[in-house]
Design a protein around this motif. Structure first.
Motif, PDB file in Angstrom:
ATOM      1  N   GLY A 152      51.400  30.100  63.218  1.00 51.56           N
ATOM      2  CA  GLY A 152      50.342  29.390  62.374  1.00 51.56           C
ATOM      3  C   GLY A 152      49.988  28.092  62.536  1.00 51.56           C
ATOM      4  O   GLY A 152      49.044  27.514  62.571  1.00 51.56           O
ATOM      5  N   ALA A 153      51.193  27.401  62.668  1.00 54.16           N
ATOM      6  CA  ALA A 153      51.292  25.865  62.502  1.00 54.16           C
ATOM      7  C   ALA A 153      50.684  25.482  63.771  1.00 54.16           C
ATOM      8  O   ALA A 153      49.635  24.564  63.944  1.00 54.16           O
ATOM      9  CB  ALA A 153      52.395  25.244  62.322  1.00 54.16           C
ATOM     10  N   ILE A 154      50.920  25.945  65.049  1.00 58.11           N
ATOM     11  CA  ILE A 154      50.264  25.648  66.310  1.00 58.11           C
ATOM     12  C   ILE A 154      49.013  26.211  66.309  1.00 58.11           C
ATOM     13  O   ILE A 154      48.256  25.267  66.923  1.00 58.11           O
ATOM     14  CB  ILE A 154      51.112  26.713  67.408  1.00 58.11           C
ATOM     15  N   VAL A 155      48.411  27.162  65.936  1.00 60.50           N
ATOM     16  CA  VAL A 155      46.923  27.560  65.753  1.00 60.50           C
ATOM     17  C   VAL A 155      46.224  26.650  65.114  1.00 60.50           C
ATOM     18  O   VAL A 155      45.095  26.217  65.235  1.00 60.50           O
ATOM     19  CB  VAL A 155      46.867  29.116  65.202  1.00 60.50           C
ATOM     20  N   ALA A 156      46.910  26.056  63.695  1.00 60.16           N
ATOM     21  CA  ALA A 156      46.041  25.029  62.965  1.00 60.16           C
ATOM     22  C   ALA A 156      46.006  23.779  63.537  1.00 60.16           C
ATOM     23  O   ALA A 156      45.177  23.052  63.802  1.00 60.16           O
ATOM     24  CB  ALA A 156      47.033  24.986  61.511  1.00 60.16           C
ATOM     25  N   LEU A 157      46.908  23.386  64.246  1.00 61.19           N
ATOM     26  CA  LEU A 157      46.880  22.093  65.114  1.00 61.19           C
ATOM     27  C   LEU A 157      46.040  22.390  66.010  1.00 61.19           C
ATOM     28  O   LEU A 157      45.200  21.318  66.433  1.00 61.19           O
ATOM     29  CB  LEU A 157      48.340  21.896  65.907  1.00 61.19           C
ATOM     30  N   ALA A 158      46.022  23.337  66.857  1.00 60.37           N
ATOM     31  CA  ALA A 158      45.077  23.314  67.816  1.00 60.37           C
ATOM     32  C   ALA A 158      43.541  23.569  67.271  1.00 60.37           C
ATOM     33  O   ALA A 158      42.612  23.147  67.997  1.00 60.37           O
ATOM     34  CB  ALA A 158      45.093  24.755  68.828  1.00 60.37           C
ATOM     35  N   GLY A 159      43.306  24.099  65.982  1.00 60.48           N
ATOM     36  CA  GLY A 159      42.014  24.029  65.735  1.00 60.48           C
ATOM     37  C   GLY A 159      41.420  22.857  65.156  1.00 60.48           C
ATOM     38  O   GLY A 159      40.516  22.152  65.204  1.00 60.48           O
ATOM     39  N   SER A 160      42.549  21.988  64.854  1.00 64.74           N
ATOM     40  CA  SER A 160      42.259  20.348  64.416  1.00 64.74           C
ATOM     41  C   SER A 160      41.771  19.676  65.778  1.00 64.74           C
ATOM     42  O   SER A 160      41.104  18.801  65.590  1.00 64.74           O
ATOM     43  CB  SER A 160      43.480  19.836  63.905  1.00 64.74           C
ATOM     44  N   PHE A 161      42.670  19.824  66.831  1.00 65.05           N
ATOM     45  CA  PHE A 161      42.042  19.219  67.867  1.00 65.05           C
ATOM     46  C   PHE A 161      40.853  19.613  68.625  1.00 65.05           C
ATOM     47  O   PHE A 161      40.180  18.933  69.037  1.00 65.05           O
ATOM     48  CB  PHE A 161      43.258  19.536  69.203  1.00 65.05           C
ATOM     49  N   TYR A 162      40.473  20.917  68.340  1.00 62.87           N
ATOM     50  CA  TYR A 162      39.263  21.245  68.761  1.00 62.87           C
ATOM     51  C   TYR A 162      38.079  20.715  67.882  1.00 62.87           C
ATOM     52  O   TYR A 162      36.991  20.601  68.222  1.00 62.87           O
ATOM     53  CB  TYR A 162      39.065  22.921  68.665  1.00 62.87           C
ATOM     54  N   ALA A 163      38.347  20.643  66.683  1.00 65.28           N
ATOM     55  CA  ALA A 163      37.356  19.960  65.510  1.00 65.28           C
ATOM     56  C   ALA A 163      37.173  18.535  66.048  1.00 65.28           C
ATOM     57  O   ALA A 163      36.118  18.143  65.910  1.00 65.28           O
ATOM     58  CB  ALA A 163      37.951  19.934  64.099  1.00 65.28           C
ATOM     59  N   LEU A 164      38.159  18.006  66.754  1.00 66.24           N
ATOM     60  CA  LEU A 164      37.897  16.371  67.147  1.00 66.24           C
ATOM     61  C   LEU A 164      37.198  16.601  68.465  1.00 66.24           C
ATOM     62  O   LEU A 164      36.188  15.753  68.490  1.00 66.24           O
ATOM     63  CB  LEU A 164      39.244  15.896  67.561  1.00 66.24           C
ATOM     64  N   TYR A 165      37.224  17.552  69.179  1.00 63.79           N
ATOM     65  CA  TYR A 165      36.248  17.710  70.095  1.00 63.79           C
ATOM     66  C   TYR A 165      34.950  18.136  69.854  1.00 63.79           C
ATOM     67  O   TYR A 165      33.886  17.301  70.482  1.00 63.79           O
ATOM     68  CB  TYR A 165      36.780  18.766  71.275  1.00 63.79           C
ATOM     69  N   THR A 166      34.789  18.915  68.754  1.00 63.15           N
ATOM     70  CA  THR A 166      33.454  18.997  68.370  1.00 63.15           C
ATOM     71  C   THR A 166      32.838  17.784  67.837  1.00 63.15           C
ATOM     72  O   THR A 166      31.503  17.610  68.071  1.00 63.15           O
ATOM     73  CB  THR A 166      33.546  20.227  67.424  1.00 63.15           C
ATOM     74  N   LEU A 167      33.679  17.173  67.191  1.00 62.65           N
ATOM     75  CA  LEU A 167      33.225  15.666  66.725  1.00 62.65           C
ATOM     76  C   LEU A 167      32.521  15.049  67.897  1.00 62.65           C
ATOM     77  O   LEU A 167      31.195  14.229  67.521  1.00 62.65           O
ATOM     78  CB  LEU A 167      34.194  14.969  65.791  1.00 62.65           C
ATOM     79  N   TYR A 168      33.363  14.860  68.909  1.00 62.67           N
ATOM     80  CA  TYR A 168      33.018  14.148  70.013  1.00 62.67           C
ATOM     81  C   TYR A 168      31.496  14.652  70.413  1.00 62.67           C
ATOM     82  O   TYR A 168      30.486  13.825  70.925  1.00 62.67           O
ATOM     83  CB  TYR A 168      34.070  14.146  71.038  1.00 62.67           C
ATOM     84  N   LEU A 169      31.579  15.887  70.843  1.00 60.04           N
ATOM     85  CA  LEU A 169      30.048  16.565  71.073  1.00 60.04           C
ATOM     86  C   LEU A 169      29.106  16.180  70.124  1.00 60.04           C
ATOM     87  O   LEU A 169      27.772  16.199  70.626  1.00 60.04           O
ATOM     88  CB  LEU A 169      30.329  18.106  71.191  1.00 60.04           C
ATOM     89  N   GLY A 170      29.176  16.189  68.939  1.00 60.90           N
ATOM     90  CA  GLY A 170      28.229  15.858  67.974  1.00 60.90           C
ATOM     91  C   GLY A 170      27.566  14.485  67.817  1.00 60.90           C
ATOM     92  O   GLY A 170      26.506  14.242  67.217  1.00 60.90           O
ATOM     93  N   VAL A 171      28.616  13.501  68.102  1.00 60.38           N
ATOM     94  CA  VAL A 171      28.084  12.241  67.909  1.00 60.38           C
ATOM     95  C   VAL A 171      27.066  11.676  68.455  1.00 60.38           C
ATOM     96  O   VAL A 171      26.032  11.254  67.898  1.00 60.38           O
ATOM     97  CB  VAL A 171      29.368  11.283  68.598  1.00 60.38           C
ATOM     98  N   PRO A 172      26.724  11.947  69.917  1.00 59.13           N
ATOM     99  CA  PRO A 172      25.204  11.577  70.458  1.00 59.13           C
ATOM    100  C   PRO A 172      24.208  12.305  70.010  1.00 59.13           C
ATOM    101  O   PRO A 172      23.105  11.979  70.140  1.00 59.13           O
ATOM    102  CB  PRO A 172      25.676  11.577  71.953  1.00 59.13           C
ATOM    103  N   VAL A 173      24.396  13.517  69.653  1.00 63.23           N
ATOM    104  CA  VAL A 173      23.401  14.577  69.405  1.00 63.23           C
ATOM    105  C   VAL A 173      22.973  14.331  67.885  1.00 63.23           C
ATOM    106  O   VAL A 173      21.699  13.960  67.430  1.00 63.23           O
ATOM    107  CB  VAL A 173      23.749  15.814  69.309  1.00 63.23           C
TER     108      VAL A 173
END
Length: 178
Positions: free
Chosen positions: A122-143
């Motif tokens: 679960g901790a690994i999944v939560a960490l992966a979700g956090s990294f993915y959230a950072l990626y989605t932040l990056y995708l949202g910045v220019p848009v």
């Protein structure tokens, strides 16, 4: 509830397209918080409470409540940081757009945060979700913030840096309050 599920699904499975939709939508603070942020931010808080009950009910309850409230405040603080930083990277100081970015970017992290009830995995999944959230932040910045694509990465890294500081402050405040 269907809108919430559709938005979560979109942010996780097709974030680039979801940001396009989010950028076009008007935003109202109260509905955004009551129908989205408050619900999703509760997922890791409830999971943390369940795990924390093994160490004591009242400590777990107070920790979950304080952490939940401070995570909601963190969305506001992050939105303000985004609004202030955007002009330095070629974007407008748009409070509504900053709120959208701060409110929707953590979606994957909040959803994955529920996995902490499963030991280790679960901790690994939560960490992966956090990294993915950072990626989605990056995708949202220019848009959403209309920061030029060539400055999106440095803007995102700046927001992440400030957000890390905000989260450290949240952790410290939680420890002081508890």
């Amino acid at each position: 509830m269907n809108e919430l599920v559709a938005r979560v699904k979109g942010m996780i499975t097709a974030p680039a397209q979801e940001w396009q939709a989010i950028a076009r939508e008007p935003v109202e603070l109260v509905p955004l918080f009551t129908r989205y942020v408050m619900i999703l931010a509760a997922i890791p808080a409830v999971a943390g409470f369940i795990i924390g009950m093994f160490f004591g009910f009242f400590g777990a309850l107070s920790g979950a409540i304080v952490g939940y409230i401070l995570s909601l405040v963190g969305v506001f603080v992050t939105a303000k940081v985004i609004e202030v930083l955007a002009p330095k990277f070629g974007g407008p100081a748009d409070a509504d757009a900053a709120l959208k970015l701060a409110a929707f970017a953590p979606t994957a992290s909040w959803v994955a945060g529920g996995a902490v009830i499963v030991p280790l995995l679960g901790a690994i999944v939560a960490l992966a979700g956090s990294f993915y959230a950072l990626y989605t932040l990056y995708l949202g910045v220019p848009v959403v913030m209309r920061v030029p694509q060539d400055k999106a990465l440095t803007f995102t890294l700046s927001v992440i840096g400030v957000t890390i500081l905000v989260n450290i402050a949240v952790i410290v405040m939680t420890r002081i309050i508890l």
